[in-house]
Design a protein around this motif. Structure first.
Motif, PDB file in Angstrom:
ATOM      1  N   TRP A 105      -6.364   4.145  -8.399  1.00  0.00           N
ATOM      2  CA  TRP A 105      -6.180   5.706  -8.345  1.00  0.00           C
ATOM      3  C   TRP A 105      -6.639   6.217  -9.687  1.00  0.00           C
ATOM      4  O   TRP A 105      -6.032   5.882 -10.693  1.00  0.00           O
ATOM      5  CB  TRP A 105      -4.889   6.064  -7.648  1.00  0.00           C
ATOM      6  CG  TRP A 105      -4.648   5.828  -6.229  1.00  0.00           C
ATOM      7  CD1 TRP A 105      -4.831   6.626  -5.227  1.00  0.00           C
ATOM      8  CD2 TRP A 105      -4.255   4.640  -5.539  1.00  0.00           C
ATOM      9  NE1 TRP A 105      -4.601   6.080  -3.864  1.00  0.00           N
ATOM     10  CE2 TRP A 105      -4.122   4.744  -4.204  1.00  0.00           C
ATOM     11  CE3 TRP A 105      -4.024   3.240  -6.360  1.00  0.00           C
ATOM     12  CZ2 TRP A 105      -3.786   3.690  -3.408  1.00  0.00           C
ATOM     13  CZ3 TRP A 105      -3.605   2.316  -5.174  1.00  0.00           C
ATOM     14  CH2 TRP A 105      -3.593   2.433  -3.948  1.00  0.00           C
ATOM     15  N   ASN A 112      -3.867  15.662  -7.620  1.00  0.00           N
ATOM     16  CA  ASN A 112      -3.956  14.710  -6.287  1.00  0.00           C
ATOM     17  C   ASN A 112      -4.240  13.335  -6.544  1.00  0.00           C
ATOM     18  O   ASN A 112      -5.342  13.204  -7.365  1.00  0.00           O
ATOM     19  CB  ASN A 112      -4.887  15.311  -5.277  1.00  0.00           C
ATOM     20  CG  ASN A 112      -4.472  16.856  -4.716  1.00  0.00           C
ATOM     21  OD1 ASN A 112      -3.359  16.976  -4.382  1.00  0.00           O
ATOM     22  ND2 ASN A 112      -5.174  17.883  -4.894  1.00  0.00           N
ATOM     23  N   ARG A 113      -3.733  12.362  -6.039  1.00  0.00           N
ATOM     24  CA  ARG A 113      -4.137  11.001  -6.184  1.00  0.00           C
ATOM     25  C   ARG A 113      -5.378  10.619  -5.519  1.00  0.00           C
ATOM     26  O   ARG A 113      -5.463  10.866  -4.163  1.00  0.00           O
ATOM     27  CB  ARG A 113      -2.874  10.061  -5.807  1.00  0.00           C
ATOM     28  CG  ARG A 113      -1.691  10.142  -6.556  1.00  0.00           C
ATOM     29  CD  ARG A 113      -0.610   9.331  -6.154  1.00  0.00           C
ATOM     30  NE  ARG A 113      -0.880   7.751  -6.682  1.00  0.00           N
ATOM     31  CZ  ARG A 113      -0.855   7.050  -5.702  1.00  0.00           C
ATOM     32  NH1 ARG A 113      -0.715   7.009  -4.620  1.00  0.00           N
ATOM     33  NH2 ARG A 113      -1.049   5.625  -6.330  1.00  0.00           N
ATOM     34  N   LEU A 114      -6.570  10.282  -6.254  1.00  0.00           N
ATOM     35  CA  LEU A 114      -7.790   9.694  -5.371  1.00  0.00           C
ATOM     36  C   LEU A 114      -8.100   8.332  -5.462  1.00  0.00           C
ATOM     37  O   LEU A 114      -8.131   7.682  -6.520  1.00  0.00           O
ATOM     38  CB  LEU A 114      -9.026  10.633  -6.128  1.00  0.00           C
ATOM     39  CG  LEU A 114      -8.679  12.046  -6.364  1.00  0.00           C
ATOM     40  CD1 LEU A 114      -9.791  12.645  -7.262  1.00  0.00           C
ATOM     41  CD2 LEU A 114      -8.617  12.771  -5.047  1.00  0.00           C
ATOM     42  N   ARG A 198     -15.244   5.691  -3.922  1.00  0.00           N
ATOM     43  CA  ARG A 198     -14.194   6.391  -3.576  1.00  0.00           C
ATOM     44  C   ARG A 198     -13.935   6.114  -2.208  1.00  0.00           C
ATOM     45  O   ARG A 198     -14.697   6.093  -1.434  1.00  0.00           O
ATOM     46  CB  ARG A 198     -14.310   7.930  -3.873  1.00  0.00           C
ATOM     47  CG  ARG A 198     -13.967   8.483  -5.123  1.00  0.00           C
ATOM     48  CD  ARG A 198     -12.232   8.732  -5.229  1.00  0.00           C
ATOM     49  NE  ARG A 198     -11.874   9.194  -3.963  1.00  0.00           N
ATOM     50  CZ  ARG A 198     -11.863  10.470  -3.623  1.00  0.00           C
ATOM     51  NH1 ARG A 198     -12.263  11.371  -4.450  1.00  0.00           N
ATOM     52  NH2 ARG A 198     -11.099  10.929  -2.714  1.00  0.00           N
ATOM     53  N   ARG A 201      -8.316   9.170   1.291  1.00  0.00           N
ATOM     54  CA  ARG A 201      -6.967   9.363   0.847  1.00  0.00           C
ATOM     55  C   ARG A 201      -5.919   8.614   1.869  1.00  0.00           C
ATOM     56  O   ARG A 201      -4.658   8.778   1.530  1.00  0.00           O
ATOM     57  CB  ARG A 201      -6.635  10.738   0.513  1.00  0.00           C
ATOM     58  CG  ARG A 201      -7.240  11.545  -0.441  1.00  0.00           C
ATOM     59  CD  ARG A 201      -6.608  12.905  -0.863  1.00  0.00           C
ATOM     60  NE  ARG A 201      -7.603  13.411  -1.661  1.00  0.00           N
ATOM     61  CZ  ARG A 201      -7.369  14.624  -2.160  1.00  0.00           C
ATOM     62  NH1 ARG A 201      -6.481  15.449  -1.683  1.00  0.00           N
ATOM     63  NH2 ARG A 201      -8.475  15.262  -2.974  1.00  0.00           N
ATOM     64  N   ASN A 204      -3.598   6.182   0.809  1.00  0.00           N
ATOM     65  CA  ASN A 204      -2.284   6.575   0.149  1.00  0.00           C
ATOM     66  C   ASN A 204      -0.979   6.174   0.912  1.00  0.00           C
ATOM     67  O   ASN A 204       0.041   5.889   0.033  1.00  0.00           O
ATOM     68  CB  ASN A 204      -2.453   7.884  -0.240  1.00  0.00           C
ATOM     69  CG  ASN A 204      -3.554   8.457  -1.452  1.00  0.00           C
ATOM     70  OD1 ASN A 204      -4.263   7.387  -1.820  1.00  0.00           O
ATOM     71  ND2 ASN A 204      -3.446   9.428  -1.748  1.00  0.00           N
TER      72      ASN A 204
END
Length: 225
Positions: A105, A112-114, A198, A201, A204
């Protein structure tokens, strides 16, 4: 570090790849969101190679319960030979942990965690270096941890650590089949080995599942580590 990964290779294909005899109680695959404390596929070698299942989360022998101390999912290559929890295992109980890819991440400007999905550029499965240990007396549990090292230069753009990834030629030495001297194997992977993109999300959440977790989401997709 490595905190999540995916496995899509069927057990019989894993067994063939590693020339290992598969166990009878292996975790279900595909699994696109393997989390700490889950059961994972592990290759060990004694008289012959075996593909077996272990708890991801190494339990030192002095833990009285599974939650009796920190959750040890990773072991740092730089200190593994000195840490009381790991030093015997790295000498005597090394293993391979097959994966299709893993997640790391980054954060955007708002914090914000990507999530990023990282995999072999050529699409082949990866073999993480691991250590293992049996824990408990009445009903022993096989437990394992992934060995990590400082990231190579491309990987450092996403995270400062990465799993130790072993090439097939290194498997016999890591498993103890080709003598001693495995310490030099605990190094970063070649810069060209990995690619990344990527992903949504949704990953997560440790409850998320499905092949869509590793699909490119169009943001920052493509590239080589």
């Amino acid at each position: 570090m490595c905190g999540r990964f995916a496995v899509t290779l069927p057990p019989d294909a894993m067994a063939q790849l590693f020339q290992a005899v598969p166990g009878n109680d292996l975790p279900d695959v595909p699994n696109y969101n393997i989390c700490p404390t889950n059961r994972v596929h592990v290759v060990v070698s004694d008289d012959s190679r075996r593909l077996t299942a272990m708890r991801w989360g190494f339990l030192p022998h002095w833990y009285k319960a599974e939650n009796d101390g920190p959750l040890l999912i990773n072991a740092r290559a730089e200190t593994i030979a000195e840490k009381p929890a790991f030093r015997a295992a790295v000498r005597e109980r090394r293993c391979l942990i097959p994966v299709t890819g893993f997640y790391e991440w980054t954060k955007d400007a708002e914090g914000n965690r990507l999530p990023w999905y990282i995999h072999a550029a050529e699409g082949a499965p990866l073999a993480f270096a691991g250590i293992w240990q049996m824990w408990g007396h009445d009903d022993p549990v096989a437990t394992c941890a992934i060995v990590t090292t400082a990231a190579n230069q491309p990987m450092s753009a996403i995270h400062h650590r990465m799993p130790v990834i072993l090439s097939p030629g290194d498997w016999p030495l890591w498993l103890g089949e080709a003598g001693h001297g495995a310490a030099p194997l605990m190094r970063a992977a070649p810069d060209e080995l990995l690619a990344w993109h990527r992903v949504d999300r949704a990953v997560n959440s440790n409850r998320a599942s499905g092949a869509e977790l590793i699909a490119p989401n169009g943001e920052g997709a493509g590239g080589h580590l």
